[in-house]
Each structure stands twice: as structure tokens, then as C-alpha cells.
Design a protein around this motif. Structure first.
Motif, PDB file in Angstrom:
ATOM      1  N   HIS A 111       1.278  -1.243  -0.255  1.00  6.12           N
ATOM      2  CA  HIS A 111       0.123  -0.199   0.330  1.00  6.12           C
ATOM      3  C   HIS A 111       1.236   1.225   0.039  1.00  6.12           C
ATOM      4  N   SER A 140     -10.545   5.340  -5.369  1.00  5.16           N
ATOM      5  CA  SER A 140     -10.913   4.254  -4.839  1.00  5.16           C
ATOM      6  C   SER A 140      -9.874   3.171  -4.714  1.00  5.16           C
ATOM      7  N   ILE A 143      -7.080   3.966  -2.098  1.00  5.49           N
ATOM      8  CA  ILE A 143      -7.760   3.630  -0.759  1.00  5.49           C
ATOM      9  C   ILE A 143      -8.202   2.286   0.021  1.00  5.49           C
ATOM     10  N   PHE A 146      -5.532   0.198   1.856  1.00  4.28           N
ATOM     11  CA  PHE A 146      -5.867   0.513   2.503  1.00  4.28           C
ATOM     12  C   PHE A 146      -6.502  -0.567   3.913  1.00  4.28           C
ATOM     13  N   GLU A 149      -9.269   2.847   8.321  1.00  2.22           N
ATOM     14  CA  GLU A 149     -10.223   4.122   7.950  1.00  2.22           C
ATOM     15  C   GLU A 149      -8.613   5.516   8.682  1.00  2.22           C
ATOM     16  N   THR A 151      -5.455   5.110   8.520  1.00  8.90           N
ATOM     17  CA  THR A 151      -4.440   5.090   7.258  1.00  8.90           C
ATOM     18  C   THR A 151      -4.500   5.461   6.223  1.00  8.90           C
ATOM     19  N   ARG A 152      -6.287   5.499   6.131  1.00 12.95           N
ATOM     20  CA  ARG A 152      -6.680   5.253   4.626  1.00 12.95           C
ATOM     21  C   ARG A 152      -6.851   7.651   3.810  1.00 12.95           C
ATOM     22  N   ARG A 153      -7.198   7.563   5.387  1.00 14.33           N
ATOM     23  CA  ARG A 153      -7.341   9.075   5.445  1.00 14.33           C
ATOM     24  C   ARG A 153      -6.158  10.304   5.611  1.00 14.33           C
ATOM     25  N   GLU A 188     -14.130  10.950   1.940  1.00 16.21           N
ATOM     26  CA  GLU A 188     -12.679  12.047   1.928  1.00 16.21           C
ATOM     27  C   GLU A 188     -12.850  13.196   1.523  1.00 16.21           C
TER      28      GLU A 188
END
Ligand SMILES: Nc1ncnc2c1ncn2[C@@H]1O[C@H](COP(=O)(O)OP(=O)(O)OP(=O)(O)O)[C@@H](O)[C@H]1O
Ligand SMILES: [Mg+2]
Length: 244
Positions: A111, A140, A143, A146, A149, A151-153, A188
Motif C-alpha cells: 500500500h 478508490s 484507498i 489501506f 480508516e 491509514t486511509r485518511r 474524503e
């Protein structure tokens, strides 16, 4: 503040006639088949008239097929691509990255590698074309690499920071699963300066395509949903028509 018109029929008038703040990041959220890709390509095409070059990072679609589809919808980018004014970067291999990758002797998270690959591809392509408009379609694909939430952020914030650094006005395409007017917000939306939504609703027994500007920092924008169409001339929004 300086502004950039999006150049899509009916859209700039919803944005106070100005467009979006120059150098800002806008999230374009839409259901499958809602016209996100064609909208983004029209944004790059309209840049040509303003002397603004563009970069399109394609995360899912093969660039040749993308250009062929766009042409069918009235967006012919063959010439600007040939002239090096618009670069279509195929970033789809990122999808196939495993969870762990061997780089030299070391093991790296797939990732993290996906994120840094995306950032270096967009930075390089912008430098090469001298672009001031940038599209990542869709985010996406990154995203999903990951798992939580948090680490996605962080990953998306890193991507936004990289786009800011290029000084490009940027559209991040994002997929919307729940295509209703009332829907849960995705994280997002809180991180970009603007949010535009393309969805559809069941009005009576027919589906109507619905366009709305949900947020645009620095612009006194229209907040109502308006109908739009996709035709062989691309996207057209009807800013004076209401949905209900
Ligand atoms: N010639 C046409 N006339 C009218 N509508 C068309 C035409 N060609 C394509 N469309 C519509 O445009 C949609 C595709 O647009 P686009 O690829 O921009 O959508 P998207 O939101 O990016 O889709 P995806 O979620 O698959 O990435 C099709 O699903 C179809 O509804
Ligand atoms: Mg698409």
C-alpha cells in the motif's frame, strides 16, 4: 483569489460564474456510470482553450479505451495527447500490487508503495507536460489498499498534499455506492476544498441524473440538486431546472 472554470455546460454558473479556486482539490463523487470520467476529461479539454495543460492518472481504465470512449461522447483528446499537452498516465498496475513487495533486500508494504508510485507518477507527468490541471480517476483504487480508516485518511491527505505541491487544480474522482440524495458522507469529503456529486434518483417511475455542488470553499455556490444529461456532446447540467 483566482479561479479556474470547469468548462462543462451549466456547471460554472452553479459556481458563482467563476469555477473553482485555482490550485484547489475537488472531490468528484459519483455512482457507477454517472459520467465522472467524461466530466474529468471535459475539464482537461476545456483547459486547452485557457492554455492550461493537463494530466490524467488513470487508475482503472486502459488509456486507449478511455480515449475511444471519450471520443464517442464528443471529447476528442487525440490531438492534445499527441502534442504533449495532455498526458494520460496508465497507473492501473497499482491495482495488482500485493500486500508486501520485495524492493532490493527489503520488504515494503504494497500500500505504501502504491501511494508513493502514484505520487511520483503524477509529479513526473505534471513536470513533463507543464500541466496546471490534474485528474486522479478513481482514488478508490488506492484507498482499498489501506485496511483501516485512519491509514486511509493519512494516505489521501498525502495524495492531496502531493497534488497541492504541483499547484494544479485537481479533480479526485471517487466512487459513490449509495446514490441517493440522503446518504452517509465519506471521509474524503471532509479533506478536499470542494465536493461535487453526480448521482441519480427515482422520480416517479424514471431515473433522473442529479448534479450538485455540495461544497466549494471560497465560492458562493448553488447548493440545490439539478438534472443533468450525458449525450454525444458530453455532460450538460441544467442549472435553472429543479429536480422536484
Ligand atoms: N453517446 C452517449 N449518449 C448518452 N449517454 C452515454 C453515451 N455514451 C455513454 N453514455 C453514458 O455515460 C456513462 C459512462 O460515462 P463515464 O465513463 O464517464 O462514467 P463513470 O462515472 O466514469 O463510470 P465508472 O463508474 O464505470 O467509472 C455510461 O454509463 C452511459 O450511461
Ligand atoms: Mg470512470
Amino acid at each position: 483569489m483566482s479561479y479556474v472554470t470547469l468548462g462543462i455546460k451549466g456547471v460554472d454558473s452553479l459556481l458563482d460564474g467563476k469555477g473553482v479556486p485555482r490550485g484547489s482539490s475537488v472531490l468528484l463523487l459519483g455512482a457507477p456510470g454517472s459520467g465522472k470520467t467524461i466530466f474529468s476529461l471535459q475539464f482537461l479539454q476545456s483547459g486547452m482553450a485557457e492554455g492550461e495543460n493537463g494530466v490524467y492518472l488513470s487508475m482503472d481504465e486502459d488509456p486507449e479505451r478511455l480515449l475511444a470512449n471519450a471520443k464517442q461522447m464528443g471529447v476528442d483528446l487525440a490531438k492534445p495527447v499527441k502534442d504533449g499537452k495532455i498526458a494520460i498516465v496508465d497507473a492501473s498496475p497499482i491495482r495488482l500490487l500485493p500486500a508486501k513487495i520485495k524492493l532490493g533486500g527489503a520488504e515494503v508494504g504494497g500500500h505504501e508503495f502504491a501511494l508513493s508510485t502514484m505520487i511520483s507518477s503524477l509529479t513526473e507527468a505534471v513536470k513533463k507536460t507543464g500541466a496546471s490541471r490534474l485528474v486522479v480517476d478513481p482514488i478508490s483504487t488506492l484507498i482499498v489498499h489501506f485496511s483501516d480508516e485512519y491509514t486511509r485518511r493519512i494516505a489521501f491527505l498525502d495524495l492531496i498534499a502531493a497534488a497541492n505541491k504541483t499547484k494544479c487544480t485537481t479533480i479526485f474522482v471517487d466512487e459513490l455506492n449509495d446514490a441517493q440524495l440522503q446518504r452517509p458522507h465519506v471521509f474524503e469529503e471532509f479533506l478536499t476544498q470542494g465536493v461535487i456529486v453526480m448521482s441519480k434518483i427515482l422520480a416517479g417511475s424514471t431515473f433522473t441524473r442529479v448534479f450538485s455542488v455540495e461544497k466549494m470553499r471560497g465560492v458562493a455556490h448553488d447548493t440545490q440538486p439539478h438534472p443533468y444529461r450525458i449525450t454525444e456532446h458530453g455532460i450538460e447540467v441544467f442549472p435553472t431546472e429543479q429536480i422536484f
